[in-house]
Structures are given as structure tokens and as C-alpha cells.
Design an enzyme around this catalytic site. Sequence first.
Site, PDB file in Angstrom:
ATOM      1  N   GLN A  98     -11.661  14.793  16.121  1.00 59.75           N
ATOM      2  CA  GLN A  98     -12.008  14.560  14.721  1.00 59.75           C
ATOM      3  C   GLN A  98     -11.492  13.183  14.297  1.00 59.75           C
ATOM      4  O   GLN A  98     -10.319  12.856  14.488  1.00 59.75           O
ATOM      5  CB  GLN A  98     -11.405  15.635  13.807  1.00 59.75           C
ATOM      6  CG  GLN A  98     -11.998  15.544  12.399  1.00 59.75           C
ATOM      7  CD  GLN A  98     -11.347  16.456  11.382  1.00 59.75           C
ATOM      8  OE1 GLN A  98     -10.133  16.447  11.245  1.00 59.75           O
ATOM      9  NE2 GLN A  98     -12.149  17.219  10.653  1.00 59.75           N
ATOM     10  N   TYR A 179     -10.964  12.937   1.913  1.00 55.43           N
ATOM     11  CA  TYR A 179     -10.621  11.679   2.581  1.00 55.43           C
ATOM     12  C   TYR A 179     -11.743  10.655   2.364  1.00 55.43           C
ATOM     13  O   TYR A 179     -12.687  10.911   1.623  1.00 55.43           O
ATOM     14  CB  TYR A 179     -10.280  11.930   4.055  1.00 55.43           C
ATOM     15  CG  TYR A 179      -9.052  12.818   4.173  1.00 55.43           C
ATOM     16  CD1 TYR A 179      -7.808  12.348   3.738  1.00 55.43           C
ATOM     17  CD2 TYR A 179      -9.133  14.125   4.635  1.00 55.43           C
ATOM     18  CE1 TYR A 179      -6.681  13.157   3.783  1.00 55.43           C
ATOM     19  CE2 TYR A 179      -8.003  14.942   4.683  1.00 55.43           C
ATOM     20  CZ  TYR A 179      -6.786  14.449   4.255  1.00 55.43           C
ATOM     21  OH  TYR A 179      -5.673  15.252   4.286  1.00 55.43           O
ATOM     22  N   ARG A 226     -18.147  17.375   9.666  1.00 51.00           N
ATOM     23  CA  ARG A 226     -17.467  18.416   8.884  1.00 51.00           C
ATOM     24  C   ARG A 226     -17.509  18.087   7.397  1.00 51.00           C
ATOM     25  O   ARG A 226     -17.150  16.970   7.001  1.00 51.00           O
ATOM     26  CB  ARG A 226     -16.010  18.536   9.338  1.00 51.00           C
ATOM     27  CG  ARG A 226     -15.301  19.723   8.707  1.00 51.00           C
ATOM     28  CD  ARG A 226     -13.927  19.958   9.290  1.00 51.00           C
ATOM     29  NE  ARG A 226     -13.693  21.384   9.439  1.00 51.00           N
ATOM     30  CZ  ARG A 226     -12.551  22.000   9.134  1.00 51.00           C
ATOM     31  NH1 ARG A 226     -11.521  21.315   8.708  1.00 51.00           N
ATOM     32  NH2 ARG A 226     -12.426  23.303   9.278  1.00 51.00           N
ATOM     33  N   GLY A 312      -8.241  28.221  11.597  1.00 55.92           N
ATOM     34  CA  GLY A 312      -7.179  27.241  11.449  1.00 55.92           C
ATOM     35  C   GLY A 312      -5.811  27.876  11.617  1.00 55.92           C
ATOM     36  O   GLY A 312      -5.217  27.851  12.706  1.00 55.92           O
TER      37      GLY A 312
END
Length: 358
Positions: A98, A179, A226, A312
Site C-alpha cells: 500500500q 490522506y 482503497r 484489520g
Amino acid sequence: MKVLESGRIGGLTTPNRVVMAPLGRARAQEPTREQLPRAVTYYTQRATAGLIVSEATHVSTSSVSRPGGAAIHSRGQVAAWQPIIESVHEAGGRIFQQLFHLGRKAHQSRLPGQALPFAPSAIAAIGTVPTPAGPQPFPVPRALALDEIPGLVADFRHAAVNSKAAGFDGVEVHAANGYLIDQFLRNRSNQRSDAYGGSIENRSRFLLEVVDALIDVFGADKVGVRVSPHARGDGIDDPDPASLYAYVATQLQARGVAYLHLIEPDAVPVAERLAPALRRLFTGPLILCGGFTRESANRALEEGRADFIAFGALFIANPDLVERFRVGAGYNEPDPATFYVGDDAGYIDYPALVAQAA
Ligand SMILES: Cc1cc2nc3c(=O)[nH]c(=O)nc-3n(C[C@H](O)[C@H](O)[C@H](O)COP(=O)(O)O)c2cc1C
């Protein structure tokens, strides 16, 4: 179809439909941001996942916040990732990397020359960032000049070249969780009036330029994306997420990318879920993530709501999650105190079932 049935994603055959979600663990060495040998153990312990997506990895020196964030912009960092990937492959696993940039969620106290972080617009994220002087409010970033944007796309491309050199099976573009790419996508953080702001097409431009650069490096079937349409935590928001992500899904479909990875917590009310609409627009593999258990994951797969499910917190605490699913065992509890700090503890010492039985 259930989680333990085999699948196809990113041109790879997987023994199950269990994805290890990207999980930043802040254990890289400072100041080089090179992974340490314990990361070899950590990822190899989890290699029975159908697909591992690595922790978010910084693409540039202009992306720094908490210590220990892994990166992939230097040769040393590439060399430090190599044994991780070799070991995962030797253990029979598959791993995508990622890639991300913090944008306005960086902090000047840790950036070269104490430079102010940048973002699409000079609007601060809501919340605090860990700094050497303790948690501080996110800074007001400077707005990127138009002619700086190609350089950022080039940073992602360079990182992907490095990912490939390190041996990753593919890359995942982190366009989620507030982000830099997400800051471009959503209009509360993107008030630009040039080709990168305003309309949905313009706000999606930076993401799609990054995707195209990575496709150039890896090929479309090795590039996943994602997104997190429901994340609003740090002041990231959009009045019409359905239209925004429908456009993104249509564009990703046209490019034939490896997969769409959608953070849509299972707790999101059915009427607010975007997965059904996005699945009609994007016909490649859909990974769903957010609060899933073995039971709810099997339900989602059997109802055709997704092709893969990412886990996760469960993967943090259960290196042998796939085996636990297979035998119907219980789970170790994750310890949030060691999510982002510490060394081996809370990282590679969660017991597997065999160890517990012994
Ligand atoms: C410690 C921790 C680190 C995370 N790091 C990342 C990351 O690097 N990239 C990312 O996209 N999501 C990250 N996430 C979000 C997870 O990938 C996932 O979306 C979230 O934990 C919800 O799934 P779960 O309910 O199965 O835990 C992180 C979550 C946790 C708990």
C-alpha cells in the site's frame, strides 16, 4: 462462496478470500524508515492470508508524522523490504504494497527543513498529530501549486518502481482515510479552482493520474485502489459520496485495475451502503473491510456483496487467522496500546493456536 474458498485477484490464485488489511504498525527503524528483521517475522506469520496488503508505506520524504512509519523512496528501504517479500513468498503467500502520502496529516516538526505540510487547499485536518513535543493540532497546510502536482505523481511512480524492485506482487493506492489522495477527492478539504478541484472529475484527477502512473509500472491487474466513503473523522467530507465514488469506480473499471478495496463497515445501514452500486459499475474483485468476523464475512460473500473480505484488528492479534476460521477457534484480543508503539511485543508475540495448545 465462503471465506475459505479459493479466489482470483491481481492475476493471482488465492487459497482463500481472506485479505490482511493494511495496518501501519510504526516499527520501522529511524531515521532511515527501513524495515527491521522483526517485520519479516510479522508478515511471514500472516502469510496464510489469501492476500496481504502491506502497511501504508510513505512514497516521499515530505510524508512524515509518527516515528517508525515504513517508506519505499530510498534504496535502503527497498533492500529492507526484500527479505520480507521473499519470506512471505517462501511461506506460500502473496503481498501487495500500500502506497500513500500524508498530505496535511504530516507535521513540520518531522519534515526536512521543518517545511510546512502541503495539501490541495490550506485547510487543516481536525484532530491531533503526535510530535516530539506531544500531540499537537494538525497544522494548517500550504496549498499545493499547480506545477507541484506532477512531481507528486512522480513520487508515487518512483515508489512503485521501488515496490517492484523489492518483489511485491502489486501495489494498492491508498485513497482512503483522509490522506493526500482522499484530501483531493473530497470537497471539504479540496477547495481548488484549477483542474484538480471543483467538479467530481477534477477532484478525482490526482487519484487517476497516480493510478495511471502505477499501471505504467506494474500493469493494471497489479494495481488495486482503497477508498473509504464513510470516513469523516478528521474533517474529510463530501456532500455527495455516492456520485463521487460512482465516478471513481467507473474510471477504475475502464482501466481494468486489480481490485477495488472498499472500507464500508458492516455496521453501515443497508440504505447507506455504496457497495451494491459500486459493484455494478466496477466488475473486478471487490474487497470489503470494516468490522467483519468469520460469520459476517461468509454472509457477505454468500450474498454476493463482495469477492474478498479484509480483516484489520483480527489480523493484528491472530497471525493464524485463516486457521482459526478453519477450525472455528476463538480469537486473541488485540492490544491497542501496542498498535503504533513498541518493538516485538504486541507485534510478533501474539500466539498461534499450536503455540497455545503446547
Ligand atoms: C493499528 C491500525 C493501523 C492501520 N493502518 C492502516 C493503514 O496503514 N492503511 C489503511 O488503509 N488502513 C489502516 N488501518 C485501517 C484498517 O486497514 C481497517 O480498515 C480497519 O481496521 C477496519 O477493519 P477491522 O474492523 O477489520 O479492523 C489501520 C487500522 C489499525 C487498527
